[in-house]
Write an enzyme that holds these catalytic residues in place. Sequence first.
Site, short mmCIF file in Angstrom:
data_model
loop_
_atom_site.label_atom_id
_atom_site.label_comp_id
_atom_site.label_asym_id
_atom_site.label_seq_id
_atom_site.Cartn_x
_atom_site.Cartn_y
_atom_site.Cartn_z
N GLN A 138 -4.05 -1.41 9.90
CA GLN A 138 -4.08 -2.72 9.24
C GLN A 138 -4.71 -3.77 10.16
OE1 GLN A 138 -3.08 -3.35 5.98
NE2 GLN A 138 -3.94 -5.39 6.32
N LYS A 176 0.84 -1.20 0.00
CA LYS A 176 0.00 0.00 0.00
C LYS A 176 0.88 1.26 0.00
CE LYS A 176 -3.82 -2.37 2.29
NZ LYS A 176 -4.49 -2.72 3.54
N ASP A 219 -10.49 3.38 4.85
CA ASP A 219 -10.99 2.01 4.66
C ASP A 219 -12.53 1.98 4.65
OD1 ASP A 219 -8.88 0.29 4.17
OD2 ASP A 219 -8.38 0.06 6.29
#
Length: 285
Positions: free
Chosen positions: A95, A51, A118
Amino acid sequence: MSVADIIDGRAVSQRLRAAIAADVARLDEAPGLATILVGDDPASAVYVASKRKACAEAGITSVHHPLPAATQLPELLGLIDELNADPCVSGILCQLPLPAHLDAAVVIERIDPDKDVDGLTVANAGRLALGQPGLRPCTPAGVMDLLAEAGAELRGGEAVVIGRSNLFGKPMAQMLLAADATVTCCHRYTRALNEQCARADVLIAAVGQPGLVRGTWIKPGATVIDVGINRTDDGLVGDVEFEAAAEIAGAITPVPGGVGPMTIACLLRNTLISASRTQRAREAA
Ligand code: NAD
């Protein structure tokens, strides 16, 4: 013999990433993505690294915050508070999965919804459900791009989603509903899954079970999106029996090279959206 068009997620994601990079270059200030990784799970470390690499290629600054596995909740929440308040941070990515002693729902909920790239906070789930603008979860957003690429007719079509996770299945169903499809969301207690699939003009599988969806279940000409990622002795496979499905579907995503590449591209897009909103607010002030 395969008749289905293969939906090339790598190509679609590369085009999207190039467009994002061009938009980023037009901003006054580079967007910033803060990444948080608690513990040293090797797979999570690989995900975060890829990412961050994608950010760099798009002109997005990423700042990584690695924390030891034993990090306690107040410390993690304190870091998120700092990042929420930092004007250089456009997006915050924590994460998952987190170590078992940390409640992911509490951690995610601490993120400012406008930096929740997200798209997993209650506020962003609510905005999606109510059809309001907001940051959308990356993987289902990427699937919408792939459906557009495949030319799938969503309005009035039968869309079947297998899986109902907060991360994917539920937001996917909401996005399809917003696009005027008639949506069925299946899960582990759904009876006669094969019959549900057979009605689907658009079939999306996100379970994590190799070969769950048989080729014979698919409606001729359907668009099939395989979200599953399963590591087997034969390598990476999805949830759909690919060869058999490709003989009857109209279009299908491969695994790998289908949905996977879109998720990162959509994370970059969300970071861009957040940074653009901040710039507009600054200009209006
Ligand atoms: P999850 O484990 O949270 O959810 C799985 C869902 O499958 C559940 O809703 C469950 O009810 C349903 N299910 C289980 N067995 C079933 C059965 N026999 N019939 C019908 N439904 C059944 O998983 P998730 O986070 O939503 O991920 C699903 C899959 O998608 C995984 O393989 C994951 O690796 C993959 N995934 C891929 C990406 C990507 O970027 N490509 C992103 C997210 C998830």
